[in-house]
Design a protein around this motif. Structure first.
Motif, PDB file in Angstrom:
ATOM      1  N   HIS A 197       1.976  16.012 -49.232  1.00  7.12           N
ATOM      2  CA  HIS A 197       1.717  17.247 -49.967  1.00  7.12           C
ATOM      3  C   HIS A 197       1.997  17.019 -51.451  1.00  7.12           C
ATOM      4  O   HIS A 197       1.292  16.283 -52.112  1.00  7.12           O
ATOM      5  CB  HIS A 197       2.567  18.392 -49.402  1.00  7.12           C
ATOM      6  CG  HIS A 197       2.222  18.756 -47.997  1.00  7.12           C
ATOM      7  ND1 HIS A 197       1.170  19.575 -47.669  1.00  7.12           N
ATOM      8  CD2 HIS A 197       2.788  18.410 -46.815  1.00  7.12           C
ATOM      9  CE1 HIS A 197       1.091  19.717 -46.355  1.00  7.12           C
ATOM     10  NE2 HIS A 197       2.063  19.024 -45.808  1.00  7.12           N
TER      11      HIS A 197
ATOM     12  N   TRP B 254      15.328  27.173 -55.547  1.00  9.40           N
ATOM     13  CA  TRP B 254      15.382  26.263 -54.406  1.00  9.40           C
ATOM     14  C   TRP B 254      16.752  26.450 -53.755  1.00  9.40           C
ATOM     15  O   TRP B 254      17.775  26.078 -54.331  1.00  9.40           O
ATOM     16  CB  TRP B 254      15.186  24.821 -54.862  1.00  9.40           C
ATOM     17  CG  TRP B 254      13.784  24.503 -55.313  1.00  9.40           C
ATOM     18  CD1 TRP B 254      12.981  25.264 -56.111  1.00  9.40           C
ATOM     19  CD2 TRP B 254      13.025  23.330 -54.991  1.00  9.40           C
ATOM     20  NE1 TRP B 254      11.775  24.657 -56.307  1.00  9.40           N
ATOM     21  CE2 TRP B 254      11.775  23.466 -55.639  1.00  9.40           C
ATOM     22  CE3 TRP B 254      13.278  22.200 -54.235  1.00  9.40           C
ATOM     23  CZ2 TRP B 254      10.781  22.488 -55.537  1.00  9.40           C
ATOM     24  CZ3 TRP B 254      12.294  21.214 -54.149  1.00  9.40           C
ATOM     25  CH2 TRP B 254      11.055  21.365 -54.779  1.00  9.40           C
TER      26      TRP B 254
ATOM     27  N   GLU C  93      10.123  33.256 -56.141  1.00  9.44           N
ATOM     28  CA  GLU C  93       9.885  32.486 -54.916  1.00  9.44           C
ATOM     29  C   GLU C  93      11.153  31.749 -54.540  1.00  9.44           C
ATOM     30  O   GLU C  93      11.949  31.379 -55.414  1.00  9.44           O
ATOM     31  CB  GLU C  93       8.751  31.475 -55.138  1.00  9.44           C
ATOM     32  CG  GLU C  93       8.423  30.623 -53.918  1.00  9.44           C
ATOM     33  CD  GLU C  93       7.375  29.554 -54.199  1.00  9.44           C
ATOM     34  OE1 GLU C  93       6.983  28.868 -53.234  1.00  9.44           O
ATOM     35  OE2 GLU C  93       6.974  29.386 -55.371  1.00  9.44           O
TER      36      GLU C  93
ATOM     37  N   VAL D  50      12.334  28.366 -52.306  1.00  8.74           N
ATOM     38  CA  VAL D  50      11.990  27.142 -51.586  1.00  8.74           C
ATOM     39  C   VAL D  50      13.236  26.684 -50.836  1.00  8.74           C
ATOM     40  O   VAL D  50      14.334  26.661 -51.403  1.00  8.74           O
ATOM     41  CB  VAL D  50      11.530  26.041 -52.568  1.00  8.74           C
ATOM     42  CG1 VAL D  50      11.266  24.731 -51.831  1.00  8.74           C
ATOM     43  CG2 VAL D  50      10.297  26.491 -53.329  1.00  8.74           C
TER      44      VAL D  50
ATOM     45  N   GLY E 222       9.577  32.232 -43.074  1.00  8.67           N
ATOM     46  CA  GLY E 222       8.497  32.381 -44.044  1.00  8.67           C
ATOM     47  C   GLY E 222       8.117  33.838 -44.227  1.00  8.67           C
ATOM     48  O   GLY E 222       8.516  34.719 -43.443  1.00  8.67           O
TER      49      GLY E 222
ATOM     50  N   THR F 129       8.094  27.398 -47.695  1.00 10.76           N
ATOM     51  CA  THR F 129       7.983  26.199 -48.502  1.00 10.76           C
ATOM     52  C   THR F 129       9.298  25.437 -48.454  1.00 10.76           C
ATOM     53  O   THR F 129      10.380  26.030 -48.613  1.00 10.76           O
ATOM     54  CB  THR F 129       7.640  26.548 -49.959  1.00 10.76           C
ATOM     55  OG1 THR F 129       6.421  27.290 -49.975  1.00 10.76           O
ATOM     56  CG2 THR F 129       7.469  25.295 -50.797  1.00 10.76           C
TER      57      THR F 129
ATOM     58  N   SER G   1      11.579  21.440 -48.896  1.00 11.78           N
ATOM     59  CA  SER G   1      11.720  20.119 -49.521  1.00 11.78           C
ATOM     60  C   SER G   1      12.887  19.408 -48.858  1.00 11.78           C
ATOM     61  O   SER G   1      14.014  19.897 -48.899  1.00 11.78           O
ATOM     62  CB  SER G   1      11.975  20.256 -51.022  1.00 11.78           C
ATOM     63  OG  SER G   1      12.220  18.992 -51.597  1.00 11.78           O
TER      64      SER G   1
ATOM     65  N   GLN H 283       6.571  20.451 -47.897  1.00 12.10           N
ATOM     66  CA  GLN H 283       5.648  20.691 -49.002  1.00 12.10           C
ATOM     67  C   GLN H 283       6.004  19.911 -50.263  1.00 12.10           C
ATOM     68  O   GLN H 283       5.130  19.511 -51.023  1.00 12.10           O
ATOM     69  CB  GLN H 283       5.607  22.189 -49.324  1.00 12.10           C
ATOM     70  CG  GLN H 283       4.840  23.022 -48.311  1.00 12.10           C
ATOM     71  CD  GLN H 283       5.696  23.421 -47.123  1.00 12.10           C
ATOM     72  OE1 GLN H 283       6.833  22.974 -46.991  1.00 12.10           O
ATOM     73  NE2 GLN H 283       5.153  24.256 -46.267  1.00 12.10           N
TER      74      GLN H 283
END
Length: 362
Positions: free
Chosen positions: A26, A120, A152, A154, A185, A192, A194, A210
């Motif tokens: 990704h 994040w 957002e 993450v 989600g 999303t 990591s 992602q």
């Protein structure tokens, strides 16, 4: 001018980034913290910005250096912020930010921002360094999502033993991570995430999310102690070189350097090279540590000094003052040297000091 130089191959850097993105499947956040592991953060970021999905740095000082150099791509603060007043700078410079503790959430709740943040949210899945405990993670996630200051969230975690390919810990951490974030989600979509650092990208190809976070592999060094087929595709970015500045003709039984750690066993030509541990070469590299002299293999003899080291010129009859010596690079991989010197490739690359860098490949 002192002849010690580090040559930085930006084409190799781009090659390694593309491999990371290929393996991750990704997006890939290029980690350029610690001055891009000694390679020069600004020049490396400029080389990668046309294709990079963003950059990772340790702290706001490193992020501001990139912004001041004109880097406009997303930049993630991997350690988050250390004081609440940093949020004003994060807002002003449009930075992404890791959150790993509840006090940071409280600071965001109080902050008056011009634009919402991309956060994040870090889970401690088993490394036990930074991150929220699994039993508090979901509540913190919902708390952040409810804030107008947040655009957002993450989900992220970090593996502690991904470089150990025979360890079950990476799979355990991944399972812990999914146990917490699956089903979190928005609107039924997958959250999303990591998870993959360099070792996970190379050694655990089934692990995908992602956003990958390649660091060491960007610079062409392997995180593994043994050869690995994917790591073998990496290209070294830094070549550290210097030159022979003096030649000594010694007889049998003569000591070389501090502490007489090497004593000649026969008449020997010894070359003195202008590089030492003050430049980042390992002080305790043992006798026989490989180097490359004028395109041919050679060896270090004697103890490494602050500014110089000595090499065996026997077998190099044409070598003399001005001969080029590669300390690490395309012929001597940083990982191979690190193993001989009982250190790590991370420490070698990040420890480069006092050596001018020359950039190749635009």
């Amino acid at each position: 001018m002192r002849p010690a130089r580090a040559f930085i191959d930006l084409d190799a850097l781009r090659h390694n980034y593309r491999l990371a993105r290929e393996l991750g499947g990704h997006k890939a956040l290029a980690v350029v913290k610690a001055d891009a592991y000694g390679h020069g953060a600004v020049r490396c970021a400029r080389a990668l910005e046309p294709e990079a999905d963003g950059f990772g740095v340790a702290c706001i000082e490193e992020a501001l250096e990139l912004r001041e150099a004109g880097i406009r791509a997303p930049i993630l603060l991997l350690e988050g912020f250390f004081q609440a007043d940093e949020l004003a700078l994060i807002d002003r410079h449009d930075l992404w930010c890791v959150v790993q503790a509840t006090w940071q959430i409280e600071a965001i709740e109080r902050a008056r921002l011009q634009r919402p943040l991309t956060v994040w949210l870090k889970l401690d899945s088993g490394m036990h360094r930074l991150g929220l405990a699994p039993d508090e993670y979901r509540a913190c996630l919902q708390r952040l999502r409810a804030l107008p200051q947040v655009r957002e969230v993450v989900a992220m975690t970090h593996f502690s033993r991904a470089d150990e390919l025979d360890s079950h810990r990476t799979q355990e951490q991944l399972e812990n991570f999914h146990r917490v974030i699956d089903g979190q989600g928005v609107g039924g979509s997958q959250m999303t995430a990591s998870v993959a650092n360099s070792a996970a990208l190379l050694g655990w190809p089934a692990i995908r999310a992602q956003f990958a976070r390649p660091g060491l592999m960007l610079y062409g060094a392997t995180p593994f102690a043994a050869p690995h087929p994917l790591a073998d595709r990496l290209r070294p970015v830094m070549t550290l070189e210097s030159q022979v500045i003096a030649v000594r003709e010694l007889g049998e039984g003569e000591p070389v350097g501090y502490g007489a750690r090497f004593v000649t066993e026969r008449p020997t030509r010894v070359g003195v090279v202008a590089i030492g541990y003050a430049d980042g070469y390992p002080q305790f590299a043992p006798n026989g540590t490989p180097i490359w002299i004028d395109g041919q293999p050679g060896r270090v003899i004697g103890r490494v000094s602050m500014d110089m080291l000595t090499v065996d010129l026997d077998g190099h009859p044409e070598a003399g003052i001005g001969s080029r010596v590669e300390l690490w690079g395309n012929h001597i991989r940083a990982g191979r040297l690190a193993e001989r010197a009982a250190t790590s490739a991370y420490r070698l690359l990040c420890g480069l000091k006092r050596v001018p860098r020359t950039y190749l490949g635009g």
